[in-house]
Design a protein around this motif. Sequence first.
Motif, short mmCIF file in Angstrom:
data_model
loop_
_atom_site.label_atom_id
_atom_site.label_comp_id
_atom_site.label_asym_id
_atom_site.label_seq_id
_atom_site.Cartn_x
_atom_site.Cartn_y
_atom_site.Cartn_z
N PRO A 21 0.81 -1.22 0.00
CA PRO A 21 0.00 0.00 0.00
C PRO A 21 0.85 1.27 0.00
O PRO A 21 0.47 2.28 -0.62
CB PRO A 21 -0.82 -0.12 1.29
N ALA A 22 2.00 1.24 0.67
CA ALA A 22 2.88 2.42 0.69
C ALA A 22 3.41 2.72 -0.71
O ALA A 22 3.44 3.88 -1.14
CB ALA A 22 4.04 2.20 1.66
N VAL A 23 3.83 1.68 -1.43
CA VAL A 23 4.31 1.86 -2.80
C VAL A 23 3.20 2.38 -3.70
O VAL A 23 3.42 3.25 -4.55
CB VAL A 23 4.90 0.54 -3.34
N CYS A 24 2.00 1.85 -3.51
CA CYS A 24 0.86 2.34 -4.30
C CYS A 24 0.60 3.82 -4.02
O CYS A 24 0.28 4.59 -4.92
CB CYS A 24 -0.39 1.51 -3.99
N GLY A 25 0.74 4.22 -2.75
CA GLY A 25 0.55 5.62 -2.42
C GLY A 25 1.58 6.51 -3.08
O GLY A 25 1.25 7.58 -3.60
N VAL A 26 2.84 6.07 -3.07
CA VAL A 26 3.89 6.84 -3.73
C VAL A 26 3.62 6.94 -5.23
O VAL A 26 3.76 8.00 -5.85
CB VAL A 26 5.27 6.20 -3.46
N ALA A 27 3.23 5.81 -5.83
CA ALA A 27 2.94 5.81 -7.27
C ALA A 27 1.79 6.75 -7.61
O ALA A 27 1.83 7.48 -8.61
CB ALA A 27 2.63 4.39 -7.74
N LEU A 28 0.76 6.75 -6.76
CA LEU A 28 -0.40 7.61 -7.01
C LEU A 28 0.00 9.09 -7.01
O LEU A 28 -0.54 9.88 -7.78
CB LEU A 28 -1.47 7.36 -5.95
N LEU A 29 0.95 9.45 -6.16
CA LEU A 29 1.37 10.84 -6.05
C LEU A 29 2.42 11.23 -7.09
O LEU A 29 2.44 12.37 -7.57
CB LEU A 29 1.92 11.11 -4.64
N VAL A 30 3.29 10.30 -7.44
CA VAL A 30 4.44 10.63 -8.28
C VAL A 30 4.16 10.45 -9.76
O VAL A 30 4.57 11.28 -10.59
CB VAL A 30 5.66 9.78 -7.86
N VAL A 31 3.45 9.37 -10.13
CA VAL A 31 3.25 9.06 -11.55
C VAL A 31 2.56 10.19 -12.31
O VAL A 31 3.00 10.58 -13.40
CB VAL A 31 2.48 7.73 -11.71
N PRO A 32 1.47 10.78 -11.80
CA PRO A 32 0.85 11.89 -12.55
C PRO A 32 1.80 13.07 -12.75
O PRO A 32 1.77 13.72 -13.80
CB PRO A 32 -0.34 12.28 -11.67
N THR A 241 1.46 22.89 -20.47
CA THR A 241 2.60 23.78 -20.29
C THR A 241 2.40 24.69 -19.09
O THR A 241 3.31 24.88 -18.27
CB THR A 241 2.80 24.63 -21.56
N LEU A 242 1.22 25.26 -18.98
CA LEU A 242 0.94 26.15 -17.85
C LEU A 242 0.93 25.38 -16.53
O LEU A 242 1.38 25.89 -15.50
CB LEU A 242 -0.42 26.84 -18.07
N SER A 243 0.43 24.15 -16.57
CA SER A 243 0.45 23.33 -15.36
C SER A 243 1.87 23.03 -14.93
O SER A 243 2.16 22.98 -13.72
CB SER A 243 -0.31 22.01 -15.62
N LEU A 244 2.76 22.83 -15.89
CA LEU A 244 4.16 22.57 -15.55
C LEU A 244 4.77 23.77 -14.83
O LEU A 244 5.58 23.60 -13.90
CB LEU A 244 4.95 22.25 -16.82
N ILE A 245 4.40 24.98 -15.24
CA ILE A 245 4.92 26.18 -14.58
C ILE A 245 4.52 26.19 -13.11
O ILE A 245 5.35 26.43 -12.22
CB ILE A 245 4.41 27.44 -15.29
#
Length: 264
Positions: A21-32, A241-245
């Motif tokens: 579950p911890a890895v899934c949480g990290v993936a949910l936050l980092v992958v997007p 692009t704007l979201s990246l800023i």
Amino acid sequence: MSTARLGSVRLGRAPLLLVVPAVCGVALLVVPLLTLVLDTPWRTLPEHLGSEPVRQALGITAVSSLLTVAVCVVIGTPLAWLLACVDFRGRRVVRSLVLVPLVLPPVVAGVALVTALGRSGLVGQHLPFSVPYTTAGVVLAHTFVSLPFYVLAVEGALRTRGAAYDVVAATLGADRWTTFRRVTLPLALPGILAGSALAWARSLGEFGATITFAGNYPGSTQTMPSLIYVALGSDPMVARTLSLILLVLSVAVLVLLRERWATR
């Protein structure tokens, strides 16, 4: 058992029921976030940044966020001091009311501002000027949602330092105003800086209250989140692009606060 001996004890492998579950949480936050960075059209980034709507939105966002921080410092610092250092009847109620915007849906915050400061609002109808749908309305909406973050940070800093220094200053003949200026503020400076960074970051990302209370007019009330919302339906590449800023700015805030929270 001593600390050295505790450190030498092996606790065994981490159970998979916790690791997965911890890895899934990290993936949910980092992958997007990674996909946003990888999918951004870097070649057209300068062109998008140079367009008139983007420059206007960036300018309004920068000005409104900085003004928001200034307002939070001016009114939030005394409020945090009042909650942390003054024992008065109803202090818990006041603190609870200050924290309400933290859990209030942003659109509801915008509706509340309209009912209070709208052209026909309880207070707004008596004002000689109009606040909604102006840049001042943007700053007001940002302040409404950002002020609790600032107050919490400063109040925490004031409570951490304790009242001993105030007592010493009082025994030396200093009144409360002198103590506030020469003792309290210097000791609370880390909290003030952290609260300012949090208020600024919250202001950068504010959307719901702003678009409800101030609208989305290019050149006057259209901020970066509002422009991203519009661009998402017409040109998704510009929206990315704007979201990246804003992502870069958010990471910058996290870097500024790393000594206070990220390493604890």
